[in-house]
Design a protein around this motif. Structure first.
Motif, PDB file in Angstrom:
ATOM      1  N   SER A   1      15.821   3.694 -20.148  1.00  0.00           N
ATOM      2  CA  SER A   1      14.435   3.391 -19.817  1.00  0.00           C
ATOM      3  C   SER A   1      14.142   3.918 -18.419  1.00  0.00           C
ATOM      4  CB  SER A   1      14.169   1.889 -19.889  1.00  0.00           C
ATOM      5  OG  SER A   1      14.806   1.222 -18.819  1.00  0.00           O
ATOM      6  N   MET A   2      12.864   3.890 -18.078  1.00  0.00           N
ATOM      7  CA  MET A   2      12.434   4.328 -16.754  1.00  0.00           C
ATOM      8  C   MET A   2      11.401   3.331 -16.252  1.00  0.00           C
ATOM      9  SD  MET A   2      12.113   8.406 -17.443  1.00  0.00           S
ATOM     10  CE  MET A   2      11.987   8.849 -15.723  1.00  0.00           C
ATOM     11  N   GLY A   3      10.954   3.539 -15.017  1.00  0.00           N
ATOM     12  CA  GLY A   3       9.949   2.634 -14.504  1.00  0.00           C
ATOM     13  C   GLY A   3       9.206   3.173 -13.305  1.00  0.00           C
ATOM     14  N   LEU A   4       8.051   2.576 -13.083  1.00  0.00           N
ATOM     15  CA  LEU A   4       7.208   2.888 -11.938  1.00  0.00           C
ATOM     16  C   LEU A   4       6.291   1.686 -11.726  1.00  0.00           C
ATOM     17  CD1 LEU A   4       6.088   5.174  -9.968  1.00  0.00           C
ATOM     18  CD2 LEU A   4       4.333   5.483 -11.714  1.00  0.00           C
ATOM     19  N   MET A   5       6.332   1.133 -10.539  1.00  0.00           N
ATOM     20  CA  MET A   5       5.445   0.014 -10.247  1.00  0.00           C
ATOM     21  C   MET A   5       4.002   0.511 -10.159  1.00  0.00           C
ATOM     22  SD  MET A   5       7.048  -2.873 -10.023  1.00  0.00           S
ATOM     23  CE  MET A   5       6.159  -3.996  -8.963  1.00  0.00           C
ATOM     24  N   LEU A   6       3.140  -0.060 -10.972  1.00  0.00           N
ATOM     25  CA  LEU A   6       1.721   0.256 -10.871  1.00  0.00           C
ATOM     26  C   LEU A   6       1.201  -0.241  -9.514  1.00  0.00           C
ATOM     27  CD1 LEU A   6      -0.894   1.325 -12.028  1.00  0.00           C
ATOM     28  CD2 LEU A   6      -1.160  -0.825 -13.263  1.00  0.00           C
ATOM     29  N   GLU A   7       1.704  -1.332  -9.052  1.00  0.00           N
ATOM     30  CA  GLU A   7       1.336  -2.024  -7.809  1.00  0.00           C
ATOM     31  C   GLU A   7      -0.043  -2.661  -7.927  1.00  0.00           C
ATOM     32  OE1 GLU A   7       2.149  -0.014  -4.120  1.00  0.00           O
ATOM     33  OE2 GLU A   7       4.229   0.367  -4.722  1.00  0.00           O
ATOM     34  N   GLN A   8      -1.112  -1.888  -7.839  1.00  0.00           N
ATOM     35  CA  GLN A   8      -2.473  -2.408  -7.944  1.00  0.00           C
ATOM     36  C   GLN A   8      -3.376  -1.301  -8.454  1.00  0.00           C
ATOM     37  OE1 GLN A   8      -4.146  -5.347  -7.389  1.00  0.00           O
ATOM     38  NE2 GLN A   8      -2.250  -6.407  -6.992  1.00  0.00           N
ATOM     39  N   VAL A   9      -4.434  -1.654  -9.148  1.00  0.00           N
ATOM     40  CA  VAL A   9      -5.431  -0.665  -9.553  1.00  0.00           C
ATOM     41  C   VAL A   9      -6.664  -0.720  -8.647  1.00  0.00           C
ATOM     42  CG1 VAL A   9      -4.673  -0.554 -11.962  1.00  0.00           C
ATOM     43  CG2 VAL A   9      -6.480  -2.162 -11.307  1.00  0.00           C
ATOM     44  N   SER A  10      -6.583  -1.445  -7.572  1.00  0.00           N
ATOM     45  CA  SER A  10      -7.708  -1.643  -6.668  1.00  0.00           C
ATOM     46  C   SER A  10      -7.933  -0.435  -5.764  1.00  0.00           C
ATOM     47  CB  SER A  10      -7.462  -2.878  -5.801  1.00  0.00           C
ATOM     48  OG  SER A  10      -8.416  -2.957  -4.764  1.00  0.00           O
ATOM     49  N   ASP A  11      -9.058   0.244  -5.971  1.00  0.00           N
ATOM     50  CA  ASP A  11      -9.426   1.317  -5.047  1.00  0.00           C
ATOM     51  C   ASP A  11      -9.735   0.759  -3.662  1.00  0.00           C
ATOM     52  OD1 ASP A  11      -9.148   3.691  -6.537  1.00  0.00           O
ATOM     53  OD2 ASP A  11     -11.040   3.308  -7.569  1.00  0.00           O
ATOM     54  N   ARG A  12     -10.253  -0.454  -3.604  1.00  0.00           N
ATOM     55  CA  ARG A  12     -10.556  -1.085  -2.315  1.00  0.00           C
ATOM     56  C   ARG A  12      -9.296  -1.187  -1.472  1.00  0.00           C
ATOM     57  NH1 ARG A  12      -9.751  -5.812   0.071  1.00  0.00           N
ATOM     58  NH2 ARG A  12      -8.790  -6.696  -1.788  1.00  0.00           N
ATOM     59  N   LEU A  13      -8.212  -1.677  -2.055  1.00  0.00           N
ATOM     60  CA  LEU A  13      -6.957  -1.794  -1.314  1.00  0.00           C
ATOM     61  C   LEU A  13      -6.384  -0.424  -0.966  1.00  0.00           C
ATOM     62  CD1 LEU A  13      -5.128  -4.685  -3.184  1.00  0.00           C
ATOM     63  CD2 LEU A  13      -5.990  -4.713  -0.845  1.00  0.00           C
ATOM     64  N   TYR A  14      -6.474   0.491  -1.904  1.00  0.00           N
ATOM     65  CA  TYR A  14      -5.909   1.818  -1.683  1.00  0.00           C
ATOM     66  C   TYR A  14      -6.617   2.549  -0.545  1.00  0.00           C
ATOM     67  CZ  TYR A  14      -4.319   6.565  -2.459  1.00  0.00           C
ATOM     68  OH  TYR A  14      -3.794   7.823  -2.290  1.00  0.00           O
ATOM     69  N   ARG A  15      -7.932   2.362  -0.430  1.00  0.00           N
ATOM     70  CA  ARG A  15      -8.710   3.105   0.564  1.00  0.00           C
ATOM     71  C   ARG A  15      -8.919   2.364   1.885  1.00  0.00           C
ATOM     72  NH1 ARG A  15      -9.405   7.213  -2.298  1.00  0.00           N
ATOM     73  NH2 ARG A  15     -10.053   7.244  -4.455  1.00  0.00           N
ATOM     74  N   ALA A  16      -8.500   1.109   1.972  1.00  0.00           N
ATOM     75  CA  ALA A  16      -8.710   0.324   3.196  1.00  0.00           C
ATOM     76  C   ALA A  16      -7.991   0.971   4.381  1.00  0.00           C
ATOM     77  CB  ALA A  16      -8.223  -1.108   2.989  1.00  0.00           C
ATOM     78  N   ARG A  17      -8.736   1.206   5.443  1.00  0.00           N
ATOM     79  CA  ARG A  17      -8.155   1.859   6.628  1.00  0.00           C
ATOM     80  C   ARG A  17      -7.123   0.993   7.337  1.00  0.00           C
ATOM     81  NH1 ARG A  17     -10.542   6.540   7.696  1.00  0.00           N
ATOM     82  NH2 ARG A  17     -12.699   6.889   7.075  1.00  0.00           N
ATOM     83  N   ASP A  18      -7.193  -0.306   7.113  1.00  0.00           N
ATOM     84  CA  ASP A  18      -6.237  -1.209   7.756  1.00  0.00           C
ATOM     85  C   ASP A  18      -5.352  -1.910   6.723  1.00  0.00           C
ATOM     86  OD1 ASP A  18      -8.198  -2.748   6.610  1.00  0.00           O
ATOM     87  OD2 ASP A  18      -8.388  -4.133   8.296  1.00  0.00           O
ATOM     88  N   GLY A  19      -5.257  -1.331   5.546  1.00  0.00           N
ATOM     89  CA  GLY A  19      -4.511  -1.964   4.458  1.00  0.00           C
ATOM     90  C   GLY A  19      -3.111  -1.397   4.268  1.00  0.00           C
ATOM     91  N   PRO A  20      -2.469  -1.809   3.207  1.00  0.00           N
ATOM     92  CA  PRO A  20      -1.074  -1.441   2.981  1.00  0.00           C
ATOM     93  C   PRO A  20      -0.851   0.047   2.720  1.00  0.00           C
ATOM     94  CG  PRO A  20      -1.969  -2.593   1.076  1.00  0.00           C
ATOM     95  CD  PRO A  20      -2.996  -2.669   2.153  1.00  0.00           C
ATOM     96  N   TYR A  21      -1.882   0.776   2.326  1.00  0.00           N
ATOM     97  CA  TYR A  21      -1.733   2.204   2.032  1.00  0.00           C
ATOM     98  C   TYR A  21      -2.383   3.076   3.112  1.00  0.00           C
ATOM     99  CZ  TYR A  21      -0.702   0.097  -2.473  1.00  0.00           C
ATOM    100  OH  TYR A  21      -0.172  -0.679  -3.465  1.00  0.00           O
ATOM    101  N   ALA A  22      -2.697   2.492   4.276  1.00  0.00           N
ATOM    102  CA  ALA A  22      -3.444   3.183   5.325  1.00  0.00           C
ATOM    103  C   ALA A  22      -2.720   4.403   5.876  1.00  0.00           C
ATOM    104  CB  ALA A  22      -3.775   2.214   6.456  1.00  0.00           C
TER     105      ALA A  22
END
Length: 123
Positions: free
Chosen positions: A8-29
């Motif tokens: 098997s294989m895997g990949l964490m989706l983590e979140q589908v939130s564009d808000r979180l992904y694009r936040a300048r001060d967030g986890p993906y900044a």
């Protein structure tokens, strides 16, 4: 061909939130193009199309709303309904490491975890 060397294989989706992904001060900044939500959903679906048994999941404690958690669980469930390939869904509370530059305002409340797991099981 992968099944001969990897069950098997895997990949964490983590979140589908564009808000979180694009936040300048967030986890993906700091920039994480491979974690763009639509790309991750596409990778999840591609694994299903290729009939790869798959492990995925969501990351909680990164500033997500309850609705965003539900949207992420819905995306995982929808991919599984289309392809039948999700064998495991992990609910992973975020815990910053010593070298992480982003830290949440408060640690994830582990008392909330059973409700998220229950919600995942309902799907």
């Amino acid at each position: 061909r992968l099944s001969a060397v990897n069950a098997s294989m895997g990949l964490m989706l983590e979140q589908v939130s564009d808000r979180l992904y694009r936040a300048r001060d967030g986890p993906y900044a700091r920039g994480a193009p491979s974690k763009e939500p639509a790309l991750r959903v596409g990778q999840l679906d591609l694994a299903g199309e290729l009939r790869v048994p798959f492990t995925t999941g969501l990351l909680v404690g990164i500033g997500e709303t309850a609705a965003e958690v539900e949207e992420t669980l819905d995306a995982i469930a929808a991919s599984h309904r289309r392809w039948g390939h999700i064998q495991e869904c992990i609910v992973q509370p975020y815990r910053p490491g010593a070298r992480d530059t982003w830290k949440p305002d408060a640690p994830y409340d582990l008392a909330a975890l059973p409700a998220v797991v229950a919600s995942a099981r309902e799907r």
